[in-house]
Design a protein around this motif. Structure first.
Motif, mmCIF file in Angstrom:
data_model
loop_
_atom_site.group_PDB
_atom_site.id
_atom_site.type_symbol
_atom_site.label_atom_id
_atom_site.label_comp_id
_atom_site.label_asym_id
_atom_site.label_seq_id
_atom_site.Cartn_x
_atom_site.Cartn_y
_atom_site.Cartn_z
ATOM 1 N N PRO A 101 -70.455 -27.758 26.553
ATOM 2 C CA PRO A 101 -69.361 -28.049 27.492
ATOM 3 C C PRO A 101 -68.592 -26.803 27.927
ATOM 4 O O PRO A 101 -68.190 -26.694 29.091
ATOM 5 N N ALA A 102 -68.404 -25.854 27.030
ATOM 6 C CA ALA A 102 -67.677 -24.626 27.384
ATOM 7 C C ALA A 102 -68.427 -23.816 28.447
ATOM 8 O O ALA A 102 -67.805 -23.172 29.293
ATOM 9 N N GLN A 103 -69.756 -23.850 28.414
ATOM 10 C CA GLN A 103 -70.543 -23.136 29.416
ATOM 11 C C GLN A 103 -70.400 -23.798 30.786
ATOM 12 O O GLN A 103 -70.297 -23.111 31.806
ATOM 13 N N ILE A 104 -70.396 -25.121 30.799
ATOM 14 C CA ILE A 104 -70.175 -25.855 32.055
ATOM 15 C C ILE A 104 -68.783 -25.536 32.585
ATOM 16 O O ILE A 104 -68.602 -25.264 33.777
ATOM 17 N N ALA A 105 -67.794 -25.547 31.702
ATOM 18 C CA ALA A 105 -66.411 -25.271 32.112
ATOM 19 C C ALA A 105 -66.282 -23.871 32.700
ATOM 20 O O ALA A 105 -65.610 -23.681 33.718
ATOM 21 N N ALA A 106 -66.938 -22.887 32.088
ATOM 22 C CA ALA A 106 -66.864 -21.512 32.590
ATOM 23 C C ALA A 106 -67.492 -21.406 33.979
ATOM 24 O O ALA A 106 -66.935 -20.757 34.873
ATOM 25 N N CYS A 107 -68.639 -22.059 34.190
ATOM 26 C CA CYS A 107 -69.288 -22.037 35.508
ATOM 27 C C CYS A 107 -68.451 -22.807 36.534
ATOM 28 O O CYS A 107 -68.325 -22.370 37.677
ATOM 29 N N ALA A 108 -67.894 -23.931 36.133
ATOM 30 C CA ALA A 108 -67.059 -24.715 37.050
ATOM 31 C C ALA A 108 -65.818 -23.920 37.449
ATOM 32 O O ALA A 108 -65.395 -23.954 38.616
ATOM 33 N N HIS A 109 -65.251 -23.182 36.512
ATOM 34 C CA HIS A 109 -64.091 -22.340 36.808
ATOM 35 C C HIS A 109 -64.462 -21.257 37.820
ATOM 36 O O HIS A 109 -63.764 -21.041 38.811
ATOM 37 N N GLU A 110 -65.586 -20.581 37.563
ATOM 38 C CA GLU A 110 -66.059 -19.538 38.481
ATOM 39 C C GLU A 110 -66.329 -20.120 39.866
ATOM 40 O O GLU A 110 -65.993 -19.512 40.891
ATOM 41 N N GLN A 111 -66.916 -21.296 39.886
ATOM 42 C CA GLN A 111 -67.225 -21.989 41.135
ATOM 43 C C GLN A 111 -65.936 -22.294 41.904
ATOM 44 O O GLN A 111 -65.834 -22.023 43.094
ATOM 45 N N ALA A 112 -64.951 -22.836 41.218
ATOM 46 C CA ALA A 112 -63.688 -23.197 41.869
ATOM 47 C C ALA A 112 -62.973 -21.966 42.411
ATOM 48 O O ALA A 112 -62.446 -21.991 43.529
ATOM 49 N N VAL A 113 -62.964 -20.889 41.653
ATOM 50 C CA VAL A 113 -62.305 -19.664 42.105
ATOM 51 C C VAL A 113 -62.988 -19.121 43.362
ATOM 52 O O VAL A 113 -62.322 -18.737 44.329
ATOM 53 N N ALA A 114 -64.317 -19.113 43.366
ATOM 54 C CA ALA A 114 -65.053 -18.606 44.531
ATOM 55 C C ALA A 114 -64.784 -19.458 45.772
ATOM 56 O O ALA A 114 -64.562 -18.937 46.863
ATOM 57 N N VAL A 115 -64.798 -20.774 45.595
ATOM 58 C CA VAL A 115 -64.544 -21.684 46.722
ATOM 59 C C VAL A 115 -63.120 -21.508 47.238
ATOM 60 O O VAL A 115 -62.892 -21.391 48.443
ATOM 61 N N LEU A 116 -62.163 -21.466 46.331
ATOM 62 C CA LEU A 116 -60.765 -21.313 46.741
ATOM 63 C C LEU A 116 -60.529 -19.979 47.450
ATOM 64 O O LEU A 116 -59.804 -19.928 48.443
ATOM 65 N N ALA A 117 -61.149 -18.919 46.961
ATOM 66 C CA ALA A 117 -60.984 -17.607 47.606
ATOM 67 C C ALA A 117 -61.463 -17.653 49.049
ATOM 68 O O ALA A 117 -60.838 -17.067 49.940
ATOM 69 N N ARG A 118 -62.557 -18.357 49.284
ATOM 70 C CA ARG A 118 -63.097 -18.443 50.648
ATOM 71 C C ARG A 118 -62.152 -19.227 51.570
ATOM 72 O O ARG A 118 -61.894 -18.813 52.692
ATOM 73 N N VAL A 119 -61.668 -20.377 51.107
ATOM 74 C CA VAL A 119 -60.862 -21.210 52.009
ATOM 75 C C VAL A 119 -59.432 -20.701 52.146
ATOM 76 O O VAL A 119 -58.809 -20.886 53.189
ATOM 77 N N LEU A 120 -58.910 -20.042 51.122
ATOM 78 C CA LEU A 120 -57.543 -19.537 51.219
ATOM 79 C C LEU A 120 -57.423 -18.407 52.240
ATOM 80 O O LEU A 120 -56.364 -18.201 52.812
ATOM 81 N N THR A 121 -58.529 -17.706 52.463
ATOM 82 C CA THR A 121 -58.496 -16.593 53.416
ATOM 83 C C THR A 121 -58.998 -16.987 54.803
ATOM 84 O O THR A 121 -58.993 -16.158 55.706
ATOM 85 N N ALA A 122 -59.405 -18.241 54.967
ATOM 86 C CA ALA A 122 -59.913 -18.693 56.267
ATOM 87 C C ALA A 122 -58.756 -18.794 57.262
ATOM 88 O O ALA A 122 -57.741 -19.420 56.994
ATOM 89 N N GLY A 123 -58.920 -18.151 58.384
ATOM 90 C CA GLY A 123 -57.892 -18.195 59.419
ATOM 91 C C GLY A 123 -58.121 -19.311 60.426
ATOM 92 O O GLY A 123 -57.195 -19.763 61.084
ATOM 93 N N GLU A 124 -59.365 -19.757 60.525
ATOM 94 C CA GLU A 124 -59.705 -20.802 61.480
ATOM 95 C C GLU A 124 -60.481 -21.901 60.770
ATOM 96 O O GLU A 124 -61.201 -21.647 59.811
ATOM 97 N N GLY A 125 -60.329 -23.096 61.264
ATOM 98 C CA GLY A 125 -61.031 -24.236 60.709
ATOM 99 C C GLY A 125 -60.199 -25.484 60.862
ATOM 100 O O GLY A 125 -59.208 -25.502 61.595
ATOM 101 N N ALA A 126 -60.585 -26.509 60.140
ATOM 102 C CA ALA A 126 -59.873 -27.782 60.246
ATOM 103 C C ALA A 126 -59.671 -28.370 58.861
ATOM 104 O O ALA A 126 -60.378 -28.013 57.912
ATOM 105 N N PHE A 127 -58.681 -29.251 58.733
ATOM 106 C CA PHE A 127 -58.442 -29.930 57.471
ATOM 107 C C PHE A 127 -58.184 -31.406 57.719
ATOM 108 O O PHE A 127 -57.726 -31.804 58.788
ATOM 109 N N VAL A 128 -58.475 -32.199 56.699
ATOM 110 C CA VAL A 128 -58.155 -33.627 56.713
ATOM 111 C C VAL A 128 -57.672 -33.975 55.317
ATOM 112 O O VAL A 128 -58.365 -33.714 54.331
ATOM 113 N N TRP A 129 -56.489 -34.560 55.224
ATOM 114 C CA TRP A 129 -55.948 -35.044 53.956
ATOM 115 C C TRP A 129 -56.081 -36.556 53.939
ATOM 116 O O TRP A 129 -55.663 -37.232 54.860
ATOM 117 N N THR A 130 -56.709 -37.068 52.888
ATOM 118 C CA THR A 130 -56.851 -38.513 52.726
ATOM 119 C C THR A 130 -56.313 -38.897 51.363
ATOM 120 O O THR A 130 -56.646 -38.286 50.370
#
Length: 130
Positions: A101-130
């Motif tokens: 489980p700790a290995q999954i958690a470490a990869c999931a953490h890395e995955q989340a950080v990479a995804v967040l870094a990409r979207v936090l710096t996006a200047g253009e795009g669209a969002f939908v909150w549901t």
């Protein structure tokens, strides 16, 4: 209730700050730079992050780290498909004893950080909150 808009009018940090203040629960879908990302919030806190960007998929990250083989990944994906997607890939891999489980958690953490870094710096795009 759904709310939609353009990232040029709102920034992702501003949206997340507002949702955190409201202690909101739901899904924030972001489309930016060819990525389709979903941020799931529970009482204003980030609970889960998903991305359609293939290099950021959990199975690929586990393979890249050498934690599972191609055969194990394909078998786990077959199990997941046969079960109708009821269990996550990580749950299946842990249940088979191939990763901890700790290995999954470490990869999931890395995955989340990479995804967040990409979207936090996006200047253009669209969002939908549901």
């Amino acid at each position: 209730m759904s709310v939609a808009g353009e990232l040029g009018d709102f920034d992702v940090m501003g949206i997340l700050s507002l949702l955190a203040r409201w202690r909101a629960s739901g899904r924030l879908r972001l489309s930016a730079g060819g990525d389709d990302v979903c941020l799931y919030l529970d009482a204003g806190k980030l609970a889960r992050v998903t991305s359609t960007r293939l290099p950021l998929r959990l199975g690929r990250m586990l393979r890249k780290r050498g934690l599972i083989s191609d055969r194990q990944l394909h078998e786990a994906l077959r199990v997941q498909e046969a079960e109708g997607g009821v269990r996550s890939l990580g749950e299946i891999l842990v249940s088979k004893g191939w990763v901890q489980p700790a290995q999954i958690a470490a990869c999931a953490h890395e995955q989340a950080v990479a995804v967040l870094a990409r979207v936090l710096t996006a200047g253009e795009g669209a969002f939908v909150w549901t």
